[in-house]
Design a protein around this motif. Structure first.
Motif, PDB file in Angstrom:
ATOM      1  N   PRO A 125      42.063  -3.008  69.955  1.00 45.98           N
ATOM      2  CA  PRO A 125      42.321  -4.670  69.870  1.00 45.98           C
ATOM      3  C   PRO A 125      43.874  -4.873  70.704  1.00 45.98           C
ATOM      4  O   PRO A 125      44.578  -3.839  71.300  1.00 45.98           O
ATOM      5  N   GLY A 126      43.424  -6.371  71.473  1.00 42.93           N
ATOM      6  CA  GLY A 126      44.834  -6.519  72.304  1.00 42.93           C
ATOM      7  C   GLY A 126      44.675  -8.110  72.760  1.00 42.93           C
ATOM      8  O   GLY A 126      44.035  -8.765  71.556  1.00 42.93           O
ATOM      9  N   VAL A 127      45.528  -8.411  73.322  1.00 38.83           N
ATOM     10  CA  VAL A 127      46.337  -9.747  73.478  1.00 38.83           C
ATOM     11  C   VAL A 127      46.661  -9.800  74.727  1.00 38.83           C
ATOM     12  O   VAL A 127      47.350  -8.878  75.281  1.00 38.83           O
ATOM     13  N   VAL A 128      45.963 -10.744  75.673  1.00 40.72           N
ATOM     14  CA  VAL A 128      46.835 -11.386  76.998  1.00 40.72           C
ATOM     15  C   VAL A 128      47.491 -12.769  76.920  1.00 40.72           C
ATOM     16  O   VAL A 128      47.054 -13.939  76.155  1.00 40.72           O
ATOM     17  N   TYR A 129      48.781 -12.348  76.911  1.00 43.42           N
ATOM     18  CA  TYR A 129      49.472 -13.780  76.274  1.00 43.42           C
ATOM     19  C   TYR A 129      50.612 -14.251  77.914  1.00 43.42           C
ATOM     20  O   TYR A 129      50.171 -13.196  78.801  1.00 43.42           O
ATOM     21  N   GLY A 130      51.478 -15.354  77.976  1.00 42.53           N
ATOM     22  CA  GLY A 130      51.577 -15.334  78.815  1.00 42.53           C
ATOM     23  C   GLY A 130      51.348 -17.056  80.189  1.00 42.53           C
ATOM     24  O   GLY A 130      50.866 -17.124  79.452  1.00 42.53           O
ATOM     25  N   ALA A 131      52.336 -16.701  80.557  1.00 36.97           N
ATOM     26  CA  ALA A 131      52.180 -18.221  81.913  1.00 36.97           C
ATOM     27  C   ALA A 131      51.833 -19.707  81.232  1.00 36.97           C
ATOM     28  O   ALA A 131      50.916 -20.773  81.599  1.00 36.97           O
TER      29      ALA A 131
ATOM     30  N   GLY B  17      34.049 -14.566  79.792  1.00 40.47           N
ATOM     31  CA  GLY B  17      34.634 -14.771  79.565  1.00 40.47           C
ATOM     32  C   GLY B  17      36.196 -14.975  80.932  1.00 40.47           C
ATOM     33  O   GLY B  17      35.244 -14.520  81.736  1.00 40.47           O
ATOM     34  N   PRO B  18      37.309 -15.146  81.039  1.00 40.32           N
ATOM     35  CA  PRO B  18      37.851 -15.379  81.848  1.00 40.32           C
ATOM     36  C   PRO B  18      38.616 -14.005  82.770  1.00 40.32           C
ATOM     37  O   PRO B  18      38.562 -12.844  81.832  1.00 40.32           O
ATOM     38  N   THR B  19      38.688 -13.765  83.892  1.00 33.43           N
ATOM     39  CA  THR B  19      39.399 -12.272  84.024  1.00 33.43           C
ATOM     40  C   THR B  19      40.925 -13.281  84.275  1.00 33.43           C
ATOM     41  O   THR B  19      40.985 -13.866  84.983  1.00 33.43           O
ATOM     42  N   GLU B  20      41.528 -12.350  83.716  1.00 31.63           N
ATOM     43  CA  GLU B  20      43.414 -12.213  83.255  1.00 31.63           C
ATOM     44  C   GLU B  20      43.382 -11.357  84.496  1.00 31.63           C
ATOM     45  O   GLU B  20      44.024 -10.361  84.063  1.00 31.63           O
ATOM     46  N   ARG B  21      44.876 -11.503  85.380  1.00 35.91           N
ATOM     47  CA  ARG B  21      45.439 -10.648  85.919  1.00 35.91           C
ATOM     48  C   ARG B  21      46.388 -10.734  84.799  1.00 35.91           C
ATOM     49  O   ARG B  21      47.591 -12.084  84.716  1.00 35.91           O
ATOM     50  N   ALA B  22      47.492  -9.184  85.181  1.00 38.04           N
ATOM     51  CA  ALA B  22      48.489  -9.081  84.116  1.00 38.04           C
ATOM     52  C   ALA B  22      49.426  -8.174  84.421  1.00 38.04           C
ATOM     53  O   ALA B  22      48.314  -7.287  84.975  1.00 38.04           O
ATOM     54  N   LEU B  23      49.806  -7.593  83.645  1.00 38.03           N
ATOM     55  CA  LEU B  23      50.850  -6.498  83.503  1.00 38.03           C
ATOM     56  C   LEU B  23      50.525  -5.572  82.332  1.00 38.03           C
ATOM     57  O   LEU B  23      50.482  -6.558  80.769  1.00 38.03           O
ATOM     58  N   LEU B  24      50.132  -4.814  82.105  1.00 35.44           N
ATOM     59  CA  LEU B  24      50.292  -4.028  80.906  1.00 35.44           C
ATOM     60  C   LEU B  24      51.922  -3.935  80.125  1.00 35.44           C
ATOM     61  O   LEU B  24      52.482  -2.922  80.874  1.00 35.44           O
ATOM     62  N   ARG B  25      51.804  -4.451  79.675  1.00 30.79           N
ATOM     63  CA  ARG B  25      53.814  -4.153  78.598  1.00 30.79           C
ATOM     64  C   ARG B  25      54.133  -3.800  77.778  1.00 30.79           C
ATOM     65  O   ARG B  25      55.088  -3.174  78.122  1.00 30.79           O
ATOM     66  N   GLU B  26      52.791  -3.410  76.480  1.00 33.55           N
ATOM     67  CA  GLU B  26      53.015  -2.878  75.671  1.00 33.55           C
ATOM     68  C   GLU B  26      52.401  -1.850  74.942  1.00 33.55           C
ATOM     69  O   GLU B  26      50.842  -2.333  75.170  1.00 33.55           O
TER      70      GLU B  26
ATOM     71  N   VAL C 201      50.105   8.898  63.356  1.00 36.47           N
ATOM     72  CA  VAL C 201      49.698  10.544  63.295  1.00 36.47           C
ATOM     73  C   VAL C 201      49.054  11.243  64.032  1.00 36.47           C
ATOM     74  O   VAL C 201      49.162  11.961  64.642  1.00 36.47           O
ATOM     75  N   THR C 202      48.005  10.414  65.012  1.00 39.85           N
ATOM     76  CA  THR C 202      47.006  11.020  65.572  1.00 39.85           C
ATOM     77  C   THR C 202      47.186  10.510  67.074  1.00 39.85           C
ATOM     78  O   THR C 202      47.309  11.123  68.473  1.00 39.85           O
ATOM     79  N   ASP C 203      48.648   9.739  67.219  1.00 37.96           N
ATOM     80  CA  ASP C 203      49.214   9.482  68.327  1.00 37.96           C
ATOM     81  C   ASP C 203      47.840   8.607  69.483  1.00 37.96           C
ATOM     82  O   ASP C 203      48.326   8.612  70.571  1.00 37.96           O
ATOM     83  N   ARG C 204      47.050   8.167  68.566  1.00 37.33           N
ATOM     84  CA  ARG C 204      45.869   7.172  69.692  1.00 37.33           C
ATOM     85  C   ARG C 204      46.652   6.076  69.839  1.00 37.33           C
ATOM     86  O   ARG C 204      47.301   5.313  68.878  1.00 37.33           O
ATOM     87  N   PRO C 205      46.329   4.876  70.818  1.00 38.67           N
ATOM     88  CA  PRO C 205      46.579   3.620  70.986  1.00 38.67           C
ATOM     89  C   PRO C 205      45.882   2.402  70.061  1.00 38.67           C
ATOM     90  O   PRO C 205      44.743   2.668  70.014  1.00 38.67           O
ATOM     91  N   ILE C 206      46.692   1.511  69.133  1.00 39.55           N
ATOM     92  CA  ILE C 206      45.726   0.906  68.537  1.00 39.55           C
ATOM     93  C   ILE C 206      46.682  -0.894  68.708  1.00 39.55           C
ATOM     94  O   ILE C 206      45.446  -1.196  68.330  1.00 39.55           O
ATOM     95  N   HIS C 207      47.262  -0.829  69.580  1.00 40.33           N
ATOM     96  CA  HIS C 207      47.165  -1.623  70.209  1.00 40.33           C
ATOM     97  C   HIS C 207      47.539  -2.194  71.532  1.00 40.33           C
ATOM     98  O   HIS C 207      48.843  -1.263  72.015  1.00 40.33           O
ATOM     99  N   ILE C 208      47.261  -3.524  72.624  1.00 39.24           N
ATOM    100  CA  ILE C 208      47.637  -2.975  73.516  1.00 39.24           C
ATOM    101  C   ILE C 208      47.889  -4.479  74.075  1.00 39.24           C
ATOM    102  O   ILE C 208      47.663  -5.615  73.506  1.00 39.24           O
ATOM    103  N   ASP C 209      49.145  -5.038  74.160  1.00 38.44           N
ATOM    104  CA  ASP C 209      49.753  -6.010  74.871  1.00 38.44           C
ATOM    105  C   ASP C 209      49.370  -6.199  76.600  1.00 38.44           C
ATOM    106  O   ASP C 209      50.059  -5.470  77.368  1.00 38.44           O
ATOM    107  N   PHE C 210      49.069  -6.763  77.204  1.00 38.32           N
ATOM    108  CA  PHE C 210      48.730  -8.189  78.189  1.00 38.32           C
ATOM    109  C   PHE C 210      49.590  -8.843  78.573  1.00 38.32           C
ATOM    110  O   PHE C 210      49.353  -9.927  77.996  1.00 38.32           O
TER     111      PHE C 210
END
Length: 230
Positions: A30-36, A71-80, A86-95
């Protein structure tokens, strides 16, 4: 100029921890694109696409086109990126969405040229990196892939500063008010050899000769012969 990277995503309908766990059960991140000053867009990514970007390194210096399916195409930076403990796998992405015409705050890696012919390094000096990346404010359309610094004339004791960066591409450093140091040419490290301790001299011998060993004890006297019988 930095390359814009395309990454595909699916739209998510609900926010919250429960919805995020459901997305992970489906094998997505899961992730989110926020801002602007716009409403956040909830998205989900294929974990293989995320790991591919993370393995490239310097992902915080890239500009992304987040292409949302239907949906839309969002121009963004990968922030977090949040990782499982334990597994060190990504569990959430913030753009962070990029606003048109606004400068973005981004880190750009530094590359040094002519290290093989640098006078200071040839004389035994060491390149001491104070900052491997430089954080700057820059137009999203003009983000440099790297900053270059020429070491062709750098000598031992020199400090290489922001002013030495070639082709800044109108980027403004976040650090203001001074020409800050990026690297130095440090003198070679000298290792002093410590002399081994001298062995203690033997005590002087009397008369210049070694003391005589004590004489061996004389053998005990033979037992007295028995008296003759009369």
């Amino acid at each position: 100029m930095v390359q814009t990277i395309r990454i595909e995503a699916e739209a998510r309908g609900r926010a919250g921890k429960g919805a995020a766990r459901a997305t992970r059960r489906e094998g997505l991140v899961p992730g989110v694109v926020y801002g602007a000053k716009r409403e956040a867009t909830l998205v989900a990514f294929d974990p293989r696409d995320i790991m591919k970007e993370l393995h490239k390194g310097s992902w915080q210096s890239h500009v992304y086109d987040v292409v949302v399916k239907d949906g839309p195409t969002e121009r963004a930076l990968l922030r977090e990126v949040q990782f499982h403990p334990v597994t060190d796998r990504p569990i959430h992405i913030d753009f962070q969405r990029l606003a048109p015409g606004a400068r973005i705050r981004i880190k750009v890696p530094v590359v040094f040229k002519h290290e093989d012919s640098c006078p200071g390094l040839k004389a035994g000096g060491v390149l001491n990196l104070v900052r491997r990346e430089l954080e700057v404010l820059v137009d999203p359309e003009a983000v440099p892939e790297t900053f270059h610094i020429d070491l062709a004339e750098a000598k031992i004791g020199d400090s290489i500063r922001w002013s030495a960066v070639v082709d800044k591409a109108d980027a403004k450093p976040v650090i203001t008010g001074r020409d800050f140091v990026v690297a130095t040419i440090a003198p070679p490290t000298v290792v002093e050899e410590v002399a081994a301790p001298v062995a203690a001299a033997e005590p002087a011998k009397k008369g210049g000769k070694a003391a005589a060993k004590p004489a061996a004890k004389a053998p005990a006297a033979a037992a007295a012969a028995p008296a003759k019988k009369k």
